[in-house]
Scaffold this motif. Structure first.
Motif, PDB file in Angstrom:
ATOM      1  N   LEU A  30       0.793  -1.459  -0.282  1.00 27.92           N
ATOM      2  CA  LEU A  30      -0.160  -0.379  -0.079  1.00 27.92           C
ATOM      3  C   LEU A  30       0.878   1.315   0.143  1.00 27.92           C
ATOM      4  O   LEU A  30       0.168   2.175  -0.669  1.00 27.92           O
ATOM      5  CB  LEU A  30      -1.012  -0.184   0.981  1.00 27.92           C
ATOM      6  N   ILE A  31       1.894   1.137   0.656  1.00 29.04           N
ATOM      7  CA  ILE A  31       3.197   2.820   0.739  1.00 29.04           C
ATOM      8  C   ILE A  31       3.604   2.438  -0.483  1.00 29.04           C
ATOM      9  O   ILE A  31       3.860   3.897  -1.376  1.00 29.04           O
ATOM     10  CB  ILE A  31       3.514   2.201   1.736  1.00 29.04           C
ATOM     11  N   PRO A  35       2.935   6.576   3.766  1.00 29.02           N
ATOM     12  CA  PRO A  35       3.813   7.509   3.575  1.00 29.02           C
ATOM     13  C   PRO A  35       3.608   8.738   4.427  1.00 29.02           C
ATOM     14  O   PRO A  35       2.298   9.052   4.361  1.00 29.02           O
ATOM     15  CB  PRO A  35       3.989   7.265   2.649  1.00 29.02           C
ATOM     16  N   LYS A  50       2.894   1.782  -3.331  1.00 33.23           N
ATOM     17  CA  LYS A  50       1.916   2.232  -3.965  1.00 33.23           C
ATOM     18  C   LYS A  50       0.987   3.876  -4.059  1.00 33.23           C
ATOM     19  O   LYS A  50       1.849   5.029  -5.307  1.00 33.23           O
ATOM     20  CB  LYS A  50       0.790   1.994  -4.377  1.00 33.23           C
ATOM     21  N   SER A  51       1.537   4.490  -2.825  1.00 36.45           N
ATOM     22  CA  SER A  51       0.816   5.981  -2.771  1.00 36.45           C
ATOM     23  C   SER A  51       1.763   6.740  -2.250  1.00 36.45           C
ATOM     24  O   SER A  51       1.527   8.213  -1.976  1.00 36.45           O
ATOM     25  CB  SER A  51      -0.156   5.720  -1.263  1.00 36.45           C
TER      26      SER A  51
END
Lengths: 263, 491
Positions: free
Chosen positions: A23-24, A88, A26-27
């Motif tokens: 998830l991190i 992040p 990606k963002s």
């Protein structure tokens, strides 16, 4: 729990870890950091993201073993897990086309500088990078920097590689040689202080990315507070990047030593 | 909860029989129970819970004081409208598990509320004894704790009745009291609830803020595990607005979102020397000690163990901090507060406990500067002495400096506990969300709905800084409103 999928020693005390955090990955954007914890009794420490691979779902962290927690994390191996990786965090770097950007990196500060170099280059800037370290073995990520920057200048204190001298010597040479529109500097606090003093002299807008003591990393504790332009700011939510010429580096250096005697 | 419900519960045969069993004039002669507490000298050497709870005999006797009023005002004083007489009368007749069940009909965290609610300002302030007889109110909070503890220790914890799963996914941001209360209510109504927590532990302020000696973590964990057993899913280390976005939440198929992200930024006073080493927010201090166990030898997280500790502020968080400092080893632990003791927002019980433990109270003192040594460590605080003037907007007499009355006290640690501002993370991350000047999310007070159709909010992100039980009340109201909106196809 986040699995470590790759480990590389940049030097005896500097380790690169590639960690699963889809998830991190990606963002995240350039300038973001994560809070990492290792073990049930582990401390929460901030680490800036050096690289990310959204497809593989991994992020790259570069850690220097200096205190109890960083030593513990550097000792982990491929297949081991970090207890927590959260992010992040922080504000992403403001990237735009300004002309020529001088990027000064020292020590492990070179790692978080890499995505910023990439982003400024992508935005159409001329990017000149100065990598500085005490000695040859401590110069990291040179190849990756060369792949992204227009020019890379190496400075070592002992002259064992590149030019002999401090990061500020290299930076001043560039400033005197060509028009620099902006400067970004990441590294030890003392280095950032002197780069900032130099660019102030030449009136070049300068951004620093700060790595202070934090607990939660989301604005809750205030451990990371610093003074910028006479006002108290929280590095975790207001930063980590600030106008270098406004930062009270002496206070920040002092605050970084808060728990030194206890380790 | 309607008047009819209350009347119907009261009309049951056993309740009528119980009322006849003892005359009211005998009931009111019984003295209010006193809960056993650990000895102050012993308790400052450890982290054990100070209040020991009621014995069965004490609970039975205290429950028999309750007059089972036909129009129980105590319930009006409860933000989650616990059926107070019903649970108390269940205790009186010895049906302790039934009492616990009654609590859980409206409260997701009875063992927590029984410990940290300011009952003296809520249910107990409306008690017939207090209002009409001028006597000490029924100890509703103690009895709540008794029933919840009895159930937990019996090993027969009952799950509340859960409606058939409706397959609708609901997201909750934050696992503090507002989030947990909302999650519990929605799970009961048949929704699939996922709670996203930014920290590595579930529980929010119940874990990082309130100390072990007032609310043991094991008790919070039992309540959280109950929610798990009801089907609530918890995801730690996930920051909505950072790790995943509001859009991601929609993409993941969540139909509604409840934001309970809590109080964020600690306030400082902007006085000289506030950034010296050893000066920190109560959030930082309590998080280090409570969440990170920094006072224990095997923890990697350090904490300054001051010998002369000044805590600035007069609220519950200030009391928690100063009592923690005492336990961490302070020889001198001081509360410094600019108003008088009567004006302190902390619970009387906390002030009383702090005094028992040897905390010094420097009321009518206001810090104006911190002094440090060559290493940047705080060594002293300069205090301006104050006097009370006319009442201000809050109705409390406002403190004014006494010209020239300044003293300097040696300290090696300062904990600033003068309030918090709402966490800006969510307000910054969600476009179109209406935010007040103070940084709180603006909601309809009845429904807790924001200007975004599917986003509800409650707790400190809406109130700015309140209590556990008010946050829980918000969660409960939001759940009711969201459930209705979904059922009426308005969401």
């Amino acid at each position: 729990m986040n699995k470590i999928v790759e480990k590389e020693y940049f030097s005896e005390n500097v380790v690169k870890l590639v960690v699963e955090a889809p998830l991190i990955a990606k963002s995240r954007k350039a300038g973001h950091f994560v809070i990492v914890r290792s073990g049930e009794k582990g401390e929460r420490i901030p680490l800036t993201i050096a690289q990310a691979d959204a497809e593989k779902g991994t992020i790259t962290l570069v850690i220097q073993a200096v205190g109890k927690s960083t030593k513990k994390i550097c000792a982990l191996n491929v297949g081991d897990y970090l207890s927590d990786v959260v992010g992040p965090l922080g504000q992403a770097t403001h990237i735009e086309k300004v002309g020529t950007v001088l990027c000064c990196g020292g020590g492990v500060g070179v790692a978080p500088l890499l995505p910023i170099v990439e982003a400024f280059k992508k935005a159409g800037n001329r990017v000149v990078v100065i990598l500085a370290a005490r000695t040859k073995d401590l110069i990291i990520l040179e190849e990756q920097m060369r792949a992204n920057a227009d020019e890379v200048i190496i400075m070592t204190d002992d002259g064992s590689y590149g030019k002999k001298g401090l990061v500020t010597n290299g930076a001043e040479e560039v400033i005197q040689r060509e028009k620099v529109d902006m400067c970004v500097t990441i590294g030890p606090a003392i280095m950032m202080k002197f780069v900032s003093l130099l660019t102030k002299k030449y009136e070049i807008p300068t951004v620093v990315s700060l790595n202070t003591i934090m607990v939660d990393g989301t604005g809750m504790c205030g451990a990371c507070r610093i003074t910028v332009g006479g006002k108290t700011k929280f590095v975790c939510v207001d930063g980590p990047e600030f106008d270098a010429h406004q930062v009270d580096f002496d206070e920040m250096l002092m605050r970084l030593s808060s728990y030194k005697e206890m380790e | 909860m309607s008047k009819e419900d209350i009347a119907a519960q009261r009309a049951t045969e056993w309740r009528e029989a119980l009322r006849k069993e003892k005359k009211n004039k005998d009931r009111i002669e019984i003295e209010r129970v006193k809960m056993r507490e650990l000895d102050p000298e012993y308790r400052i050497t450890n982290n054990e819970e100070v209040n020991c709870g009621l014995t069965t005999e004490q609970a039975l006797r205290e429950a028999s004081r309750c007059l089972d009023c036909p129009d129980p005002q105590c319930m009006q004083g409860c933000p989650v409208n616990i059926f107070i007489p019903t649970f108390i009368k269940n205790i009186e007749r010895g049906e302790f598990l039934e009492a616990a069940k009654t609590l859980k009909m409206t409260s997701a965290l009875p063992a927590v509320c029984g410990r940290v609610c300011p009952q003296e300002k809520q249910c107990e302030s409306k008690c017939f004894y207090k209002l009409k007889l001028g006597k000490e109110p029924v100890a509703i909070g103690y009895l709540e704790r008794f029933a919840a503890d009895y159930e937990r220790e019996s090993g027969k914890m009952a799950l509340p009745e859960i409606k058939e799963k409706n397959g609708i996914k609901i997201a909750v941001v934050g696992s503090g009291p507002a989030g947990l209360s909302f999650a519990g209510e929605m799970a009961k109504a048949g929704y699939s609830v996922t709670v996203f927590e930014a920290l590595h532990e579930i529980g929010g302020v119940l874990k990082y803020g309130i100390p072990e000696f007032r609310l043991p973590n094991s008790i919070v964990d039992v309540e959280i595990n109950n929610l798990r057993a009801m089907g609530v899913e918890f995801i730690a280390d996930c920051i909505v607005g950072k790790t995943i976005s509001y859009d991601d939440i929609h993409e993941m198929g969540f139909k509604g979102i409840f934001v309970a992200s809590g109080a964020g930024l600690p306030r400082f006073m902007n006085i000289p020397g506030e950034n010296l080493i050893g000066v920190m927010s109560s959030n930082e201090y309590l998080t280090r000690v409570n969440l990170m166990c920094a006072a224990q030898d095997d923890s990697d997280t350090p904490v300054i163990k001051g010998k002369r500790v000044a805590v600035i502020g007069g609220g519950n968080t200030a009391m928690d901090s100063v009592r923690t400092a005492k336990r961490v080893g302070a020889e001198r632990a001081m509360i410094i507060y600019r108003r008088g003791e009567d004006e302190m927002p902390a619970r009387r019980e906390e002030i009383h406990h702090a005094k028992q433990e040897g905390v010094e109270f420097l009321t009518l003192h206001n810090p104006i500067e911190y002094l440090g040594n060559e290493k940047g460590k705080v060594t002293a605080v300069r205090l301006q002495k104050m006097q009370l003037g006319e009442p201000d907007a809050s109705g409390r007499r406002s403190p004014e400096p006494i010209p020239g009355a300044i003293e300097t006290i040696e300290v090696d640690e300062v904990i600033v506990s003068v309030g918090v501002s709402p966490n800006p993370l969510i307000p910054n991350a969600i476009k179109g969300l209406e935010i007040s000047k103070k940084g709180t999310i603006i909601v309809n007070e009845e429904t807790m709905r924001s200007d975004l159709n599917d986003l509800y909010a409650g707790g400190d992100i809406v109130r700015g800084g309140a209590t556990v039980i008010l946050a829980m009340g918000d969660g409960r109201r939001a759940a009711k409103a969201m459930n209705e909106a979904i059922r009426n196809n308005k969401l």
